[in-house]
Design a protein around this motif. Structure first.
Motif, short mmCIF file in Angstrom:
data_model
loop_
_atom_site.label_atom_id
_atom_site.label_comp_id
_atom_site.label_asym_id
_atom_site.label_seq_id
_atom_site.Cartn_x
_atom_site.Cartn_y
_atom_site.Cartn_z
N CYS A 289 1.46 0.04 -2.95
CA CYS A 289 0.89 -0.10 -4.29
C CYS A 289 -0.32 0.81 -4.50
CB CYS A 289 0.54 -1.55 -4.56
SG CYS A 289 2.00 -2.62 -4.70
N LEU A 290 -0.93 1.25 -3.42
CA LEU A 290 -2.01 2.24 -3.52
C LEU A 290 -1.47 3.66 -3.55
CD1 LEU A 290 -4.61 0.71 -1.03
CD2 LEU A 290 -4.87 0.94 -3.51
N GLY A 291 -0.13 3.79 -3.43
CA GLY A 291 0.50 5.11 -3.44
C GLY A 291 0.36 5.85 -2.13
N LEU A 292 0.16 5.13 -1.03
CA LEU A 292 -0.06 5.75 0.27
C LEU A 292 1.15 5.73 1.19
CD1 LEU A 292 -3.69 4.47 0.88
CD2 LEU A 292 -2.98 6.78 0.23
N CYS A 293 2.25 5.13 0.76
CA CYS A 293 3.49 5.15 1.55
C CYS A 293 4.38 6.28 1.04
CB CYS A 293 4.24 3.83 1.41
SG CYS A 293 3.57 2.47 2.35
N LYS A 294 4.83 7.12 1.95
CA LYS A 294 5.75 8.19 1.57
C LYS A 294 7.07 7.60 1.11
CE LYS A 294 3.94 11.48 4.90
NZ LYS A 294 4.18 12.21 6.15
N HIS A 295 7.61 8.13 0.04
CA HIS A 295 8.95 7.77 -0.46
C HIS A 295 9.11 6.28 -0.74
CE1 HIS A 295 9.75 11.82 0.86
NE2 HIS A 295 9.49 11.49 2.09
N SER A 296 8.07 5.64 -1.27
CA SER A 296 8.21 4.23 -1.61
C SER A 296 7.48 3.93 -2.91
CB SER A 296 7.68 3.34 -0.48
OG SER A 296 6.28 3.44 -0.39
N GLU A 297 7.86 2.83 -3.52
CA GLU A 297 7.20 2.40 -4.74
C GLU A 297 6.62 1.01 -4.51
OE1 GLU A 297 10.05 0.97 -7.93
OE2 GLU A 297 11.40 2.15 -6.67
N CYS A 298 5.71 0.63 -5.35
CA CYS A 298 5.09 -0.68 -5.24
C CYS A 298 6.12 -1.76 -5.57
CB CYS A 298 3.91 -0.76 -6.21
SG CYS A 298 3.06 -2.35 -6.20
N PRO A 299 6.30 -2.75 -4.69
CA PRO A 299 7.28 -3.81 -4.96
C PRO A 299 6.80 -4.86 -5.97
CG PRO A 299 6.26 -4.18 -2.85
CD PRO A 299 5.73 -2.87 -3.36
N LEU A 300 5.54 -4.80 -6.36
CA LEU A 300 5.01 -5.78 -7.32
C LEU A 300 5.35 -5.32 -8.73
CD1 LEU A 300 1.48 -6.29 -5.75
CD2 LEU A 300 3.59 -7.55 -5.27
N LYS A 301 6.35 -5.90 -9.31
CA LYS A 301 6.85 -5.48 -10.62
C LYS A 301 6.37 -6.38 -11.76
CE LYS A 301 9.10 -2.16 -8.84
NZ LYS A 301 8.52 -0.82 -8.95
N LYS A 302 5.90 -7.57 -11.44
CA LYS A 302 5.51 -8.52 -12.48
C LYS A 302 4.18 -9.18 -12.10
CE LYS A 302 7.31 -12.67 -14.78
NZ LYS A 302 6.06 -13.36 -14.85
N PRO A 303 3.19 -9.12 -12.98
CA PRO A 303 1.93 -9.82 -12.68
C PRO A 303 2.15 -11.34 -12.74
CG PRO A 303 1.86 -8.89 -14.88
CD PRO A 303 3.14 -8.42 -14.25
N VAL A 304 1.32 -12.07 -12.03
CA VAL A 304 1.44 -13.53 -11.99
C VAL A 304 1.00 -14.11 -13.33
CG1 VAL A 304 0.71 -15.63 -10.82
CG2 VAL A 304 1.00 -13.53 -9.51
N ASP A 305 1.90 -14.86 -13.94
CA ASP A 305 1.66 -15.50 -15.23
C ASP A 305 1.44 -16.99 -15.00
OD1 ASP A 305 1.96 -15.12 -18.28
OD2 ASP A 305 3.27 -16.84 -17.85
N TYR A 306 0.78 -17.65 -15.90
CA TYR A 306 0.49 -19.07 -15.73
C TYR A 306 1.76 -19.92 -15.67
CZ TYR A 306 1.44 -20.10 -20.66
OH TYR A 306 2.05 -20.25 -21.88
#
Length: 132
Positions: free
Chosen positions: A35-52
Motif C-alpha cells: 500500500c506504500l507502493g514499495l512492493c514490485k509488481h503488486s497493488e494494495c489489497p485494501l480496496k474498501k475503507p472500513v465503514d460503520y
C-alpha cells in the motif's frame, strides 16, 4: 491516507527506500509495503475503507468515529489503544486483521483477502492458494 479521529498512533515499518520483491512477504508487512507502493509488481489489497456498517459479524464493542471529516467508521480498543486496521471482506459482514491478508489462507471465506496479492497463485477452482 485516511485520517481517523481517535487513533493514537500509526504502525511504523522500517524499510529500504526502494521497491522490494514481496513474493516471500505475508500478512501485515505485505499490506503496508504494497500500500506504500514499495512492493514490485503488486497493488494494495485494501480496496474498501472500513465503514460503520461493515463487520457486522465481528467487533460488537466498536466505538463509532469519523474518518476524513466526512464518513462514519469505527475503532476498537486493544491493549489501551484504539485500532482501525481491518480488511473488509467482499461480503462486508466480516473483517479481518491485516496479518491475515495475503497470508496464503482464505480467512474471509470468499477469497477476497488473497485476491489482489502478488505473493500467491489462486487455483482456477478457487479451492487452493499456492505461494509463488
Amino acid at each position: 491516507e485516511e485520517q481517523v479521529f481517535g487513533l493514537e498512533s500509526r504502525t511504523t515499518i522500517t524499510h529500504q527506500n526502494q521497491s522490494v520483491d514481496c513474493r516471500f512477504t505475508y500478512g501485515e508487512p505485505y499490506v503496508y509495503l504494497s500500500c506504500l507502493g514499495l512492493c514490485k509488481h503488486s497493488e494494495c489489497p485494501l480496496k474498501k475503507p472500513v465503514d460503520y456498517r461493515d463487520c457486522s459479524l465481528h467487533h460488537d464493542k466498536r466505538i463509532y468515529t469519523v474518518a476524513n471529516k466526512n464518513r462514519l467508521t469505527f475503532v476498537t480498543r486493544r491493549n489501551d489503544s484504539y485500532h482501525n486496521n481491518y480488511f473488509v471482506c467482499t461480503n462486508g459482514n466480516m473483517c479481518i486483521d491485516y496479518d491475515k491478508v495475503c497470508n496464503l489462507w482464505d480467512d474471509c471465506g470468499d477469497g477476497s483477502d488473497e485476491k489482489y496479492c502478488s505473493n500467491n497463485f489462486i487455483c482456477k477452482d478457487e479451492q487452493g492458494i499456492l505461494p509463488l
